[in-house]
Design a protein around this motif. Structure first.
Motif, PDB file in Angstrom:
ATOM      1  N   THR A  77      29.203  -5.324 -34.094  1.00  0.00           N
ATOM      2  CA  THR A  77      29.568  -5.746 -32.749  1.00  0.00           C
ATOM      3  C   THR A  77      30.760  -4.927 -32.279  1.00  0.00           C
ATOM      4  O   THR A  77      31.897  -5.191 -32.659  1.00  0.00           O
ATOM      5  CB  THR A  77      29.913  -7.249 -32.759  1.00  0.00           C
ATOM      6  OG1 THR A  77      30.791  -7.505 -33.865  1.00  0.00           O
ATOM      7  CG2 THR A  77      28.673  -8.090 -32.939  1.00  0.00           C
ATOM      8  N   GLU A 101      26.417 -12.358 -29.277  1.00  0.00           N
ATOM      9  CA  GLU A 101      25.291 -13.207 -28.889  1.00  0.00           C
ATOM     10  C   GLU A 101      24.007 -12.766 -29.587  1.00  0.00           C
ATOM     11  O   GLU A 101      23.192 -13.585 -29.997  1.00  0.00           O
ATOM     12  CB  GLU A 101      25.113 -13.208 -27.368  1.00  0.00           C
ATOM     13  CG  GLU A 101      26.218 -13.924 -26.617  1.00  0.00           C
ATOM     14  CD  GLU A 101      27.533 -13.135 -26.527  1.00  0.00           C
ATOM     15  OE1 GLU A 101      27.530 -11.887 -26.677  1.00  0.00           O
ATOM     16  OE2 GLU A 101      28.572 -13.777 -26.317  1.00  0.00           O
ATOM     17  N   GLU A 102      23.833 -11.457 -29.722  1.00  0.00           N
ATOM     18  CA  GLU A 102      22.637 -10.957 -30.419  1.00  0.00           C
ATOM     19  C   GLU A 102      22.687 -11.301 -31.906  1.00  0.00           C
ATOM     20  O   GLU A 102      21.654 -11.631 -32.498  1.00  0.00           O
ATOM     21  CB  GLU A 102      22.493  -9.452 -30.207  1.00  0.00           C
ATOM     22  CG  GLU A 102      22.074  -9.094 -28.796  1.00  0.00           C
ATOM     23  CD  GLU A 102      22.138  -7.604 -28.512  1.00  0.00           C
ATOM     24  OE1 GLU A 102      21.163  -7.088 -27.936  1.00  0.00           O
ATOM     25  OE2 GLU A 102      23.170  -6.960 -28.846  1.00  0.00           O
ATOM     26  N   THR A 123      25.662  -7.320 -29.766  1.00  0.00           N
ATOM     27  CA  THR A 123      26.735  -8.181 -29.282  1.00  0.00           C
ATOM     28  C   THR A 123      26.832  -9.386 -30.206  1.00  0.00           C
ATOM     29  O   THR A 123      25.939  -9.636 -31.034  1.00  0.00           O
ATOM     30  CB  THR A 123      26.432  -8.675 -27.858  1.00  0.00           C
ATOM     31  OG1 THR A 123      25.255  -9.487 -27.897  1.00  0.00           O
ATOM     32  CG2 THR A 123      26.236  -7.515 -26.887  1.00  0.00           C
ATOM     33  N   GLU A 162      32.526  -4.847 -29.752  1.00  0.00           N
ATOM     34  CA  GLU A 162      33.628  -5.509 -29.056  1.00  0.00           C
ATOM     35  C   GLU A 162      34.623  -6.167 -30.007  1.00  0.00           C
ATOM     36  O   GLU A 162      35.681  -6.609 -29.586  1.00  0.00           O
ATOM     37  CB  GLU A 162      33.095  -6.538 -28.036  1.00  0.00           C
ATOM     38  CG  GLU A 162      32.519  -7.800 -28.632  1.00  0.00           C
ATOM     39  CD  GLU A 162      31.012  -7.752 -28.823  1.00  0.00           C
ATOM     40  OE1 GLU A 162      30.389  -8.814 -28.785  1.00  0.00           O
ATOM     41  OE2 GLU A 162      30.450  -6.665 -29.030  1.00  0.00           O
TER      42      GLU A 162
END
Length: 118
Positions: A50, A72-73, A70, A52
């Motif tokens: 990720t 979320e993924e 992400t 981020e």
């Protein structure tokens, strides 16, 4: 998740869920199912690619922009695995130190919610 298993036997686990181009949730679920069919009671998947998050290892990898997700993924990946497991095996996640403590705690709480509803 978060449970300690006490035994005098060593349990093996299948190491699965590596990030790969074209490998979506269906392919991941099929992979996990195949390990259950082989008799594994513990299945470990990768999480944490990720960008981020501060400690994401892809920054230092050749082609580090490939196969990134992400948070979320990653949650969706874990959820897909939990749905396949159906209490037949336990899921282990391996973040390879990519998340800060606060992100790991946040994600762990989300994983626990999935486990309780899975």
């Amino acid at each position: 998740m978060g449970r300690v298993y006490k035994t005098n036997k060593i349990q093996s686990y299948a190491s699965a869920g590596f990030y790969q181009k074209g490998k979506g949730l269906k392919e991941l679920a099929n992979e996990v199912e195949s390990y259950i069919e082989e008799g594994f009671k513990f299945i470990k998947i990768k999480v944490g690619r990720t960008p981020e998050t501060m400690l994401c290892p892809t920054r230092n990898m050749p082609k580090g922009d490939e196969c990134v997700v992400t948070l979320e993924e990653d949650l969706a990946r874990v959820e897909a695995c939990i749905k396949v497991l159906k209490n037949r095996a336990k899921l282990i996640v391996d973040v390879n130190n990519a998340w800060t403590p606060s992100v790991a705690i946040k994600m762990g709480r989300e994983f626990e919610k999935m486990e309780s509803t899975g």
